[in-house]
Design a protein around this motif. Structure first.
Motif, PDB file in Angstrom:
ATOM      1  N   ASP A   1      -2.687   2.850  -8.380  1.00  0.00           N
ATOM      2  CA  ASP A   1      -2.545   1.990  -7.191  1.00  0.00           C
ATOM      3  C   ASP A   1      -3.128   0.609  -7.449  1.00  0.00           C
TER       4      ASP A   1
ATOM      5  N   ARG B   1       0.838  -1.215   0.000  1.00  0.00           N
ATOM      6  CA  ARG B   1       0.000   0.000   0.000  1.00  0.00           C
ATOM      7  C   ARG B   1       0.866   1.255   0.000  1.00  0.00           C
TER       8      ARG B   1
ATOM      9  N   THR C   1      -0.774  -2.656  -7.211  1.00  0.00           N
ATOM     10  CA  THR C   1      -1.075  -3.641  -6.160  1.00  0.00           C
ATOM     11  C   THR C   1      -1.122  -5.052  -6.757  1.00  0.00           C
TER      12      THR C   1
END
Ligand code: ZN
Length: 344
Positions: free
Chosen positions: A209, A11, A213
């Motif tokens: 993101d 994260r 991820t």
């Protein structure tokens, strides 16, 4: 038995949780923590990490000498644990040093260039080339997406090529099982193939993101597949032989992930798997990764020479390259047809 990191966290801002993680997991009870950072990290890293009293070691390069020196410093300082923060080279040096000192290592990754993030292998440069050393897998793996996003593309997202190369590596493993009776490990195959497919089919821009991820998780799974197999087999076939050959014959051409991607696409072409050639080619192109010798800055002839040389980089590994056993002249014809097929 399945060995795995105790903790995995992908994260934005993950670096800030290293201190509490070391305490919560009881990895360092007395706070005797070493922090290994790459040459590009600033001095403020310990404040950001929130580890009081940690000692910082600068890793000058990705050499065996640097890893041995750090291992000696860890033993001399009686550290309880080490956090390695940086890209692949820094993580590999810290992994080796931790193994040497017999202490746990927390990997804090700031780039997604290849699948060494969670693997039980440390790749280090020595006086006559590069060696792969078996080490203990990191006790915890953190991927800081903020830092990944700010790394150059050749490091931050080139791991797309390394993740996808698992498809080619697994196909080579299955070929070796059918042709020369090599034993397949079903779990390692499942993990490596799933990791590659999820990256292959994940839509969207690489620097979001959501995509990063998925890529980080795929690279972690790919590294763990190697741990399950007890070798690099599920993540390294003819694709990586081509990568090693280009690195030996033309050092500095491109990064690990970029070369693995091209190697995987060419091996898939040699396998005449047209559907997968189309999918892999489209994925590499979508993310601005190289596909042809020209994209790498090599001539078609240099690339054909490297492919002919490739099996010598990994003696004993049976792949599509050993199976077809093509001459340099035959490979030159294949490269010409490949470039036409892939780049039009
Ligand atoms: Zn790789």
């Amino acid at each position: 038995m399945l060995s795995a990191p105790l903790f995995i966290d992908v994260r934005a801002g993950a670096v800030a949780s290293v201190g509490t993680l070391l305490t919560d997991l009881q990895i360092a009870r007395q706070g005797r923590v070493a922090v290994a950072v790459g040459p590009s990290q600033g001095d403020g890293i310990c404040e950001e990490l929130r580890i009081d009293g940690a000692e910082v070691f600068r890793v000058p390069d990705g050499s065996l000498a640097a890893a041995v020196e750090l291992g000696q410093q860890l033993r001399a300082g009686q550290f309880e644990a080490i956090a390695g923060i940086g890209g692949g080279k820094t993580i590999d040096v810290a992994k080796f040093a931790a193994h040497m000192a017999g202490i746990p290592m927390v990997a804090v990754t700031t780039s997604l260039g290849h699948d060494g993030i969670a693997s039980p292998v440390s790749t280090l440069r020595h006086e006559s080339g590069t060696g792969s050393y078996g080490v203990v897998m990191p006790a915890a793996v953190l991927v800081d997406l903020d830092r990944v996003r700010s790394a150059p593309a050749s490091l931050s997202t080139a791991g797309i090529g390394d993740a996808i190369s698992d498809l080619s590596a697994v196909a080579d493993w299955e070929l070796a099982a059918a042709e020369v009776g090599e034993r397949l490990d079903g779990l390692a195959v499942a993990m490596a193939r799933s990791a590659a497919l999820v990256v292959l089919h994940q839509p969207g821009q690489a620097r979001t993101d959501e995509f990063l991820t998925v890529l980080a998780e795929a690279l972690i799974l790919s590294g763990m597949a190697m741990g399950v197999a007890g070798s690099s087999r599920p993540a390294s076939g003819g694709d990586h032989e081509i990568m090693h050959a280009v690195n030996e014959l033309h050092p500095g051409t491109a990064s690990h992930g970029e070369l693995a991607g091209v190697g995987a696409l060419f091996c898939t072409y040699l396998r005449q798997d047209e559907d997968k050639v189309g999918l892999i080619s489209a994925c590499l192109e979508r993310h601005g990764l190289p596909r042809t010798p020209g994209d790498l800055g090599l001539s078609d002839a240099d690339f054909a020479k490297a492919v002919a040389y490739a099996p010598r980089t990994r003696p004993g590994r049976y792949t599509i390259l050993e199976h077809l056993d093509l001459s340099e002249a035959q490979l030159a014809d294949h490269v010409e047809a490949y470039v036409k097929a892939v780049a039009g």
